[in-house]
Structures are given as structure tokens and as C-alpha cells.
Design an enzyme around this catalytic site. Sequence first.
Site, mmCIF file in Angstrom:
data_model
loop_
_atom_site.group_PDB
_atom_site.id
_atom_site.type_symbol
_atom_site.label_atom_id
_atom_site.label_comp_id
_atom_site.label_asym_id
_atom_site.label_seq_id
_atom_site.Cartn_x
_atom_site.Cartn_y
_atom_site.Cartn_z
ATOM 1 N N THR A 1 -7.178 -9.362 -1.404
ATOM 2 C CA THR A 1 -7.317 -10.813 -1.526
ATOM 3 C C THR A 1 -8.443 -11.266 -0.594
ATOM 4 O O THR A 1 -8.277 -11.317 0.622
ATOM 5 C CB THR A 1 -5.984 -11.500 -1.141
ATOM 6 O OG1 THR A 1 -4.928 -10.759 -1.742
ATOM 7 C CG2 THR A 1 -5.944 -12.922 -1.621
ATOM 8 N N HIS B 1 -3.608 -11.170 6.979
ATOM 9 C CA HIS B 1 -4.718 -10.418 6.390
ATOM 10 C C HIS B 1 -5.570 -9.742 7.456
ATOM 11 O O HIS B 1 -6.133 -10.399 8.320
ATOM 12 C CB HIS B 1 -5.616 -11.257 5.475
ATOM 13 C CG HIS B 1 -6.209 -10.410 4.374
ATOM 14 N ND1 HIS B 1 -7.287 -9.599 4.563
ATOM 15 C CD2 HIS B 1 -5.808 -10.213 3.095
ATOM 16 C CE1 HIS B 1 -7.550 -8.947 3.444
ATOM 17 N NE2 HIS B 1 -6.666 -9.297 2.540
ATOM 18 N N HIS C 1 3.057 -8.135 -3.126
ATOM 19 C CA HIS C 1 2.160 -8.874 -4.023
ATOM 20 C C HIS C 1 2.197 -8.224 -5.398
ATOM 21 O O HIS C 1 1.737 -7.093 -5.563
ATOM 22 C CB HIS C 1 0.747 -8.832 -3.428
ATOM 23 C CG HIS C 1 -0.281 -9.605 -4.191
ATOM 24 N ND1 HIS C 1 -1.579 -9.723 -3.770
ATOM 25 C CD2 HIS C 1 -0.216 -10.307 -5.338
ATOM 26 C CE1 HIS C 1 -2.267 -10.464 -4.627
ATOM 27 N NE2 HIS C 1 -1.451 -10.815 -5.598
ATOM 28 N N ARG D 1 -1.607 -3.119 -9.912
ATOM 29 C CA ARG D 1 -2.257 -1.942 -9.321
ATOM 30 C C ARG D 1 -1.418 -1.300 -8.226
ATOM 31 O O ARG D 1 -1.600 -0.150 -7.909
ATOM 32 C CB ARG D 1 -3.641 -2.296 -8.789
ATOM 33 C CG ARG D 1 -3.609 -3.186 -7.576
ATOM 34 C CD ARG D 1 -4.989 -3.351 -6.995
ATOM 35 N NE ARG D 1 -5.829 -4.194 -7.830
ATOM 36 C CZ ARG D 1 -6.871 -4.870 -7.355
ATOM 37 N NH1 ARG D 1 -7.203 -4.758 -6.094
ATOM 38 N NH2 ARG D 1 -7.589 -5.643 -8.135
ATOM 39 N N ARG E 1 0.479 -8.046 -8.489
ATOM 40 C CA ARG E 1 -0.818 -8.457 -9.040
ATOM 41 C C ARG E 1 -0.770 -8.423 -10.556
ATOM 42 O O ARG E 1 -0.007 -7.649 -11.151
ATOM 43 C CB ARG E 1 -1.926 -7.548 -8.533
ATOM 44 C CG ARG E 1 -2.211 -7.684 -7.054
ATOM 45 C CD ARG E 1 -3.411 -6.869 -6.650
ATOM 46 N NE ARG E 1 -4.636 -7.509 -7.043
ATOM 47 C CZ ARG E 1 -5.448 -8.174 -6.206
ATOM 48 N NH1 ARG E 1 -5.165 -8.265 -4.929
ATOM 49 N NH2 ARG E 1 -6.545 -8.746 -6.653
ATOM 50 N N HIS F 1 0.801 -1.225 0.000
ATOM 51 C CA HIS F 1 0.000 0.000 0.000
ATOM 52 C C HIS F 1 0.835 1.276 0.000
ATOM 53 O O HIS F 1 0.285 2.366 -0.188
ATOM 54 C CB HIS F 1 -1.038 -0.050 1.109
ATOM 55 C CG HIS F 1 -2.007 -1.159 0.821
ATOM 56 N ND1 HIS F 1 -2.735 -1.193 -0.343
ATOM 57 C CD2 HIS F 1 -2.288 -2.306 1.481
ATOM 58 C CE1 HIS F 1 -3.455 -2.305 -0.367
ATOM 59 N NE2 HIS F 1 -3.198 -3.001 0.728
ATOM 60 N N GLU G 1 -0.354 -20.237 4.775
ATOM 61 C CA GLU G 1 -0.689 -18.981 5.440
ATOM 62 C C GLU G 1 -2.206 -18.966 5.590
ATOM 63 O O GLU G 1 -2.944 -19.046 4.599
ATOM 64 C CB GLU G 1 -0.201 -17.770 4.635
ATOM 65 C CG GLU G 1 -0.580 -16.474 5.343
ATOM 66 C CD GLU G 1 0.256 -15.275 4.909
ATOM 67 O OE1 GLU G 1 1.423 -15.459 4.508
ATOM 68 O OE2 GLU G 1 -0.281 -14.157 4.981
ATOM 69 N N GLU H 1 4.308 -12.538 -3.131
ATOM 70 C CA GLU H 1 2.935 -13.047 -3.270
ATOM 71 C C GLU H 1 2.527 -12.972 -4.726
ATOM 72 O O GLU H 1 2.737 -11.944 -5.373
ATOM 73 C CB GLU H 1 1.969 -12.175 -2.470
ATOM 74 C CG GLU H 1 1.934 -12.482 -1.017
ATOM 75 C CD GLU H 1 0.882 -11.639 -0.319
ATOM 76 O OE1 GLU H 1 -0.024 -11.112 -0.984
ATOM 77 O OE2 GLU H 1 0.999 -11.495 0.894
#
Length: 249
Positions: A106, A199, A48, A54, A50, A15, A156, A75
Site C-alpha cells: 500500500t 506501515h 489485508h 495475492r 486484496r 506476509h 491510521e 484491511e
Amino acid sequence: MTSPNRLRLGVNIDHVATVRNARGGDTPDPLRAARIAQDAGCDGITAHLREDRRHISDADIEGLMDMLTVPLNFEMAATAEMQAIALRHKPHAVCIVPEKREERTTEGGLEVAREENRLAHFIAPLIDAGSRVSIFIAADKRQVEAAHRIGAQVIELHSGAYCDAHHEGRFEDRDRELKALREMSAFGHDLGLEVHVGHGLTYETVQPVAAFPEVMELNIGHFLIGEAIFLGMEPAIAKMRHLMDEART
Ligand code: PXP
């Protein structure tokens, strides 16, 4: 000296890249966040990549591989494109996650039980290349057993349902989700799997999970990066580290 039973903290920096990409420039730099997290004593960096790029970019992954002294947990979805990238970089760990274009994050765990054959073939070259392969799954016995059967070294467990229930005040649901996480941590550990959880974890939700003796690593991103806006990265991470250590003892 670091205890072998010390719970590891992986800091997810996705993020920081989300904010950078909102303006399309170079700041804030996720590599700088990774460096600060590393200096603050995190045990790994999670990112991650993606399919729609993004947040984290291919260049971010290259930069992380060059600069990190702690392990990178890469990830990715179980696609040929991502497999090729992982095989090129050979990160310390690869975490296979489900990915839907329309989701904001996710949303659930991977449906391993229904895709055992494909996933077993998918992860074999990654393990051969030396990455530790983790499968992101719901705290569900069928999925834990399937992850074990396909040869994953790590599971995980998705803590999103537990965290959402807590923050929405649905305490019966929260306790049921926490019980499932506890039971599946023990079950996975008994099968010989290394157990991670991640998460949605926050300062309020981290301790009950950190207290499970079978859990070796927590991966935390969104909340920590949000707290860093107010406290700074280093104090935000130090506070999480303190809560984890307190729960463990
Ligand atoms: N672990 C996995 C496998 C994830 O996909 C994510 C989110 O990208 C996290 C941990 C971190 O979740 P959060 O950002 O909600 O802390």
C-alpha cells in the site's frame, strides 16, 4: 493491570500468507502465526484481503474470525465486493486502504478529500454493522479533516515515508515526515478521532512514533514477519512490544 494509555500493537500477518502462496500449499499457515502473535500478547491481528488475493484469502478471513480472541482489523479497499465481505463477517475493525494492482504494497494513503461523498456512503453501513472504521491516510491536514467529516472513528497515519527516509539515510526528510506524523496525530486526536500509525515500522523507527501520546495503536507486519524468520514470532513481537513500552514511558 493493563493501563488505558497502553499503546496497542496490531500484528499484520499478510506476509505469512505471501510465503505460503509462493508455493501454493498450506504452509506457513497465517492462522498459526495469528495464534502465536495472540499468545505473545499482541492486541489485534491485521489482515489485508486484496482484490487480487495475492496473500490473505477469503478462507483466511473466515478462519481468523472463528479463532481469534483479540480483535481482527480487516484491511480492504473501498469496493462493493469488500464491503459485502466485511458486512458478512462484521470484524471488530475495518481499515479502508487505497489499492492499486501494480503496487507491491500500500504505497500511499487514501485520497479522502477528493472522494468524500462516496466514502461517507461507503463506510456508513460498516459503522452501522458495528465495525470501527479506520481510514488509512497520509499525515496531511486535508485528509485528516476529510476523514473526520465522512464520519470515520479512526485514522491510521501512513508512516512509510518516514520509515523509508530513515532507512535510506535521508534524515532531513525523515525529521520532516516525523513532524508531520506528530502534528497530525495531535490534530486528529483534537478532532475526536482515534489515531493509529502503520506501515514500514521497524525496531529502529518505532520509538519516536510510539512516544506520541495521542497514538493508540501501531500496525506492523512486514518487518516483524521478517524478524520472525531469525528470532521466531514470539521473541520478535516481544522485542517490538518492549521498544513500544519503553518509548511510551
Ligand atoms: N497499516 C496498513 C493500513 C497497511 O496497509 C499495512 C501494510 O499492509 C500496514 C499497516 C503494515 O505495514 P508493514 O507491513 O510495512 O509493517
